[in-house]
Design a protein around this motif. Structure first.
Motif, PDB file in Angstrom:
ATOM      1  N   TYR A 284       0.832  -1.205   0.000  1.00 25.87           N
ATOM      2  CA  TYR A 284       0.000   0.000   0.000  1.00 25.87           C
ATOM      3  C   TYR A 284       0.867   1.257   0.000  1.00 25.87           C
ATOM      4  O   TYR A 284       0.517   2.276  -0.621  1.00 25.87           O
ATOM      5  CB  TYR A 284      -0.928   0.010   1.220  1.00 25.87           C
ATOM      6  N   LEU A 285       2.036   1.183   0.662  1.00 28.18           N
ATOM      7  CA  LEU A 285       2.930   2.340   0.683  1.00 28.18           C
ATOM      8  C   LEU A 285       3.395   2.722  -0.714  1.00 28.18           C
ATOM      9  O   LEU A 285       3.585   3.905  -1.018  1.00 28.18           O
ATOM     10  CB  LEU A 285       4.154   2.061   1.561  1.00 28.18           C
ATOM     11  N   LYS A 288       0.722   4.706  -2.105  1.00 28.10           N
ATOM     12  CA  LYS A 288       0.636   5.971  -1.379  1.00 28.10           C
ATOM     13  C   LYS A 288       1.714   6.946  -1.860  1.00 28.10           C
ATOM     14  O   LYS A 288       1.454   8.146  -2.023  1.00 28.10           O
ATOM     15  CB  LYS A 288       0.781   5.717   0.126  1.00 28.10           C
ATOM     16  N   ASN A 289       2.914   6.440  -2.100  1.00 27.51           N
ATOM     17  CA  ASN A 289       3.982   7.294  -2.620  1.00 27.51           C
ATOM     18  C   ASN A 289       3.623   7.864  -3.979  1.00 27.51           C
ATOM     19  O   ASN A 289       3.879   9.043  -4.262  1.00 27.51           O
ATOM     20  CB  ASN A 289       5.289   6.502  -2.706  1.00 27.51           C
ATOM     21  N   TYR A 291       0.609   8.323  -5.061  1.00 22.80           N
ATOM     22  CA  TYR A 291      -0.466   9.293  -4.838  1.00 22.80           C
ATOM     23  C   TYR A 291       0.111  10.649  -4.401  1.00 22.80           C
ATOM     24  O   TYR A 291      -0.360  11.701  -4.848  1.00 22.80           O
ATOM     25  CB  TYR A 291      -1.428   8.770  -3.772  1.00 22.80           C
ATOM     26  N   ILE A 292       1.132  10.622  -3.564  1.00 24.03           N
ATOM     27  CA  ILE A 292       1.762  11.864  -3.125  1.00 24.03           C
ATOM     28  C   ILE A 292       2.391  12.592  -4.306  1.00 24.03           C
ATOM     29  O   ILE A 292       2.345  13.829  -4.400  1.00 24.03           O
ATOM     30  CB  ILE A 292       2.816  11.575  -2.033  1.00 24.03           C
ATOM     31  N   TRP A 303       5.598  10.663   8.792  1.00 25.55           N
ATOM     32  CA  TRP A 303       4.439   9.814   8.512  1.00 25.55           C
ATOM     33  C   TRP A 303       4.412   8.602   9.440  1.00 25.55           C
ATOM     34  O   TRP A 303       3.839   7.565   9.086  1.00 25.55           O
ATOM     35  CB  TRP A 303       4.468   9.345   7.052  1.00 25.55           C
ATOM     36  N   ILE A 308      -0.473   6.393   8.903  1.00 23.58           N
ATOM     37  CA  ILE A 308      -0.999   5.479   7.880  1.00 23.58           C
ATOM     38  C   ILE A 308      -1.327   4.162   8.578  1.00 23.58           C
ATOM     39  O   ILE A 308      -0.420   3.372   8.862  1.00 23.58           O
ATOM     40  CB  ILE A 308       0.018   5.250   6.746  1.00 23.58           C
ATOM     41  N   ARG A 318      -8.270   0.088   0.557  1.00 24.00           N
ATOM     42  CA  ARG A 318      -7.032   0.777   0.157  1.00 24.00           C
ATOM     43  C   ARG A 318      -6.163  -0.066  -0.770  1.00 24.00           C
ATOM     44  O   ARG A 318      -5.198   0.444  -1.358  1.00 24.00           O
ATOM     45  CB  ARG A 318      -6.226   1.172   1.404  1.00 24.00           C
TER      46      ARG A 318
END
Length: 700
Positions: A284-285, A288-289, A291-292, A303, A308, A318
């Motif tokens: 998921y990270l 997420k990266n 997405y950032i 973080w 998270i 997610r």
């Protein structure tokens, strides 16, 4: 039509025109300055304090090369169990010279960012992407203004990432020119990789990145899979891989093949008990990266903790972006021959990100600075996608809409960069911004409380955020300790002892908490309990100078002067920079009338603390008692030059003149002491009254 059709492998410049080059260079420089030029001052924030201000390897003069090359990035010896094992001596050396020469470190960071932007542009120009010739300028423009870079540029400790990017790009440019001097190029790349590791560990991936670029440059992707493998397994690639393995092995050897001991809260994913939870959360990270990178409006300096939440179930919604990500990767790899530039952009993202991808345990969940180099590939992918859309758009209105969207993206990124750069000027704004992104992050609350306690003395705010941090993470030993210290500051010793006890229960080897518990117990006159706590602190940290200092304070309160002197002397032996211990030794020697010893000790202390007013004051007092008036007067005046409103110095100088029978001068100094601090200058008032009444027959 494929994205690689017309891709050239001869490296002619499309912009041979010097004017074009100059205008483009100035344009990219202007973009970078527009984003960061207004926020180049400010204080040291967050990790800057630890790695620079509190790091004696950085601040100490003369230069202590042993400390620089034997300590980790944060100033702790690599062999120490508490070391983070992040070995970046060349970055630390840069900080050392900049700090001691008074250079603006953020300006150098911005300068490096500008150089990296220009190098990225030139690298892509040299690669020549056929009809996608504008991709180099567009990629460099997007890279220059991406808000995710603010931590790397505005956070001084991120110099390591900027230097890694610089060496990474230089190595890639050498790879592009490999045809000219093959062996020299290969040797240079290996040397650069070795030097880069001394700036940041992620430089170990540079040889792998050069292999990936060679794969692109020679267009091996057009061959069959078997042919590609044969091409990749050449002697040069094998040497690169061997060098990379040797560098990784050397780094592990430096750490004595031990992994750093990070706190669970720093990276809950790596410490999760379930393999399933670790795997799902780590994947998921990755999403997420991305997405950032896609939507950088929500950025945070940290973080960790519950910022998270862990992904514990396969049904967690997610995981949908994770599934989308892998579907995209599968499509890109499967169709890499037809759409190789997409795969190329992915390789630019993935290869430099590998060291932080969770293969090895790291001390963070997400670190925006780590995305600095991978964002080059992201920017390239966005640029290629935009140009492809622009090409397939048939209607002029669609083309204009796309151009307007790109302009709005650039403007929004510039504005976000400017806003975020201002947030990095002060810890107060940096921590406040993180609270909006990660309200459940206990570390954010802790840092806001710490700042309110130490800098602004806003105790109500500090109490609130410490309690919030503990509420979110009850085992937060640093928050428990600081809350205890805060209660001690306001005189609530019972609550102070309660929270400090909790801190040592959560972390029994927390030497600082044991010492602070001892201070509270000693203040409450529970000397036996205090001694036990101090001994616990010394058990976990045998060379704890501050603890020896506090034990000395406890003994002097009990009038056990010999023991107090012994502990204070041990404190300065372990930590000569501890000026308050020197001052206490001198004050006690003075009060015991051991004047000669006091003079000898003060000489030794002043070698380390030349202009320390407290040490100078005690030495001047001793000289005055020995009737060495001229020497004492010189020292008092030296203190007054440094601190004109030092009422105690004016008082003692008045006493000196009184003894010296220079009454007018004594009267003048007593009056200056009273004017400096009327409330505290009680002795000056009494002595002035005596002088005026006794010697001058003047009634106040």
């Amino acid at each position: 039509m494929s994205l690689t059709r017309g891709m050239l492998i001869n490296f002619k410049y499309y912009d041979n025109n010097i004017l074009t080059k100059s205008i483009t260079t100035l344009y990219l420089i202007a973009l970078s300055i527009l984003c960061y030029g207004h926020a180049l001052d400010g204080s040291f924030v967050f990790d800057d304090r630890v790695a620079i201000v509190e790091n004696h390897a950085v601040t100490q003069l003369p230069t202590n090369y042993t400390a620089i090359f034997y300590n980790d990035f944060w100033g702790t010896p690599l062999a120490n169990n508490n070391s983070h094992k992040s070995y970046r001596p060349l970055t630390t050396l840069m900080f050392h010279y900049e700090f001691n020469f008074g250079w603006n470190m953020k300006r150098l960071n911005l300068g490096l960012h500008i150089v990296n932007t220009l190098l990225l542009w030139r690298l892509l120009v040299w690669l020549e992407f056929g009809s996608y010739r504008r991709v180099s300028l567009l990629t460099a423009s997007l890279f220059a203004v991406h808000p995710v870079h603010v931590e790397a540029v505005s956070g001084i400790v991120s110099r390591a990432d900027l230097m890694f990017a610089l060496i990474y790009l230089i190595s890639m440019m050498i790879t592009v020119n490999y045809y000219y001097k093959k062996y020299l190029c290969s040797l240079t790349i290996l040397m650069l990789s070795s030097v880069g590791v001394l700036f940041k560990e992620t430089s170990v991936c540079i040889p792998l990145a050069c292999i990936a670029l060679e794969y692109t440059r020679r267009q091996w992707f057009k061959l069959t899979v078997l042919q590609q493998c044969k091409k990749l397994l050449n002697s040069r690639s094998l040497i690169y891989i061997i060098c990379m393995i040797l560098l990784i092995t050397w780094r592990f050897w430096l750490n004595n093949f031990e992994t750093p001991h990070f706190q669970q809260a720093d990276n809950p994913i790596a410490h999760a008990d379930s393999l399933k939870t670790r795997t799902l959360s780590q994947n998921y990270l990755y999403a997420k990266n991305i997405y950032i990178l896609l939507e950088p409006s929500q950025l945070s300096f940290d973080w960790a903790f519950e910022c998270i939440p862990l992904v514990k179930s396969i049904r967690d919604i997610r995981l949908l972006p994770v599934l989308t990500l892998y579907m995209f990767l599968f499509y890109a790899v499967r169709n890499h021959r037809e759409n190789f530039l997409i795969t190329f952009s992915l390789s630019l993202c993935v290869v430099p990100y590998l060291p932080a991808a969770g293969i090895l345990k790291v001390g963070f969940v997400i670190a925006e600075r780590v995305l600095y180099v991978p964002s080059m590939g992201f920017s390239f992918g966005v640029a290629i996608g935009y140009l492809k859309l622009l090409r397939v758009a048939q209607l002029r209105i669609l083309k204009n809409t796309l151009k307007i969207c790109l302009a709005m993206l650039m403007i929004s990124h510039i504005l976000r960069c400017r806003e975020r750069a201002v947030e990095w000027l002060k810890e107060e704004t940096l921590f406040a911004s993180a609270l909006t992104v990660c309200p459940n992050n206990a570390k954010v609350h802790y840092n806001i409380a710490r700042l309110a306690q130490s800098d602004t003395k806003n105790y109500s705010k500090a109490f609130y955020h410490y309690h919030e941090a503990i509420k979110l993470y009850p085992r937060y030993e640093a928050a428990l300790m600081n809350l205890g210290n805060l209660y001690r500051e306001i005189g609530n010793l019972n609550s102070a002892e309660k929270y400090l006890q909790k801190a040592v229960e959560v972390a029994p080897n927390f030497a600082t908490a044991w010492m602070n518990l001892g201070i509270v117990q000693a203040t409450a006159r529970h000397h036996e309990k205090a001694l036990v706590s101090y001994q616990k602190a010394l058990f976990y940290r045998p060379n704890y100078a501050n603890c020896f200092y506090n034990i000395g304070n406890m003994y002097v309160e009990g009038k056990q002067y010999n023991k107090a002197l012994s502990y204070w002397k041990q404190a300065v032996l372990l930590k000569p920079q501890l000026a308050k211990a020197w001052t206490n030794i001198l004050t006690l020697l003075d009060s015991l009338s051991l004047f000669e010893e006091a003079l000898n000790v003060s000489e030794e202390a002043l070698k380390l603390h030349r202009n320390n007013s407290a040490i100078l004051l005690v030495r001047a007092n001793v000289l005055g008692k020995l009737a060495r008036y001229e020497e004492a007067e010189t020292l008092y005046k030296l203190i007054i030059v440094q601190e004109p409103s030092n009422y105690l110095c004016h008082t003692n100088l008045g006493v000196l003149y009184h003894r010296w029978n220079k009454l007018p001068l004594a009267i003048a100094q007593y009056r200056r002491a009273i004017s400096s601090d009327s409330r505290k200058a009680i002795t000056a008032k009494e002595n002035l009254s005596k002088v005026l009444v006794t010697h001058l027959n003047i009634d106040l």
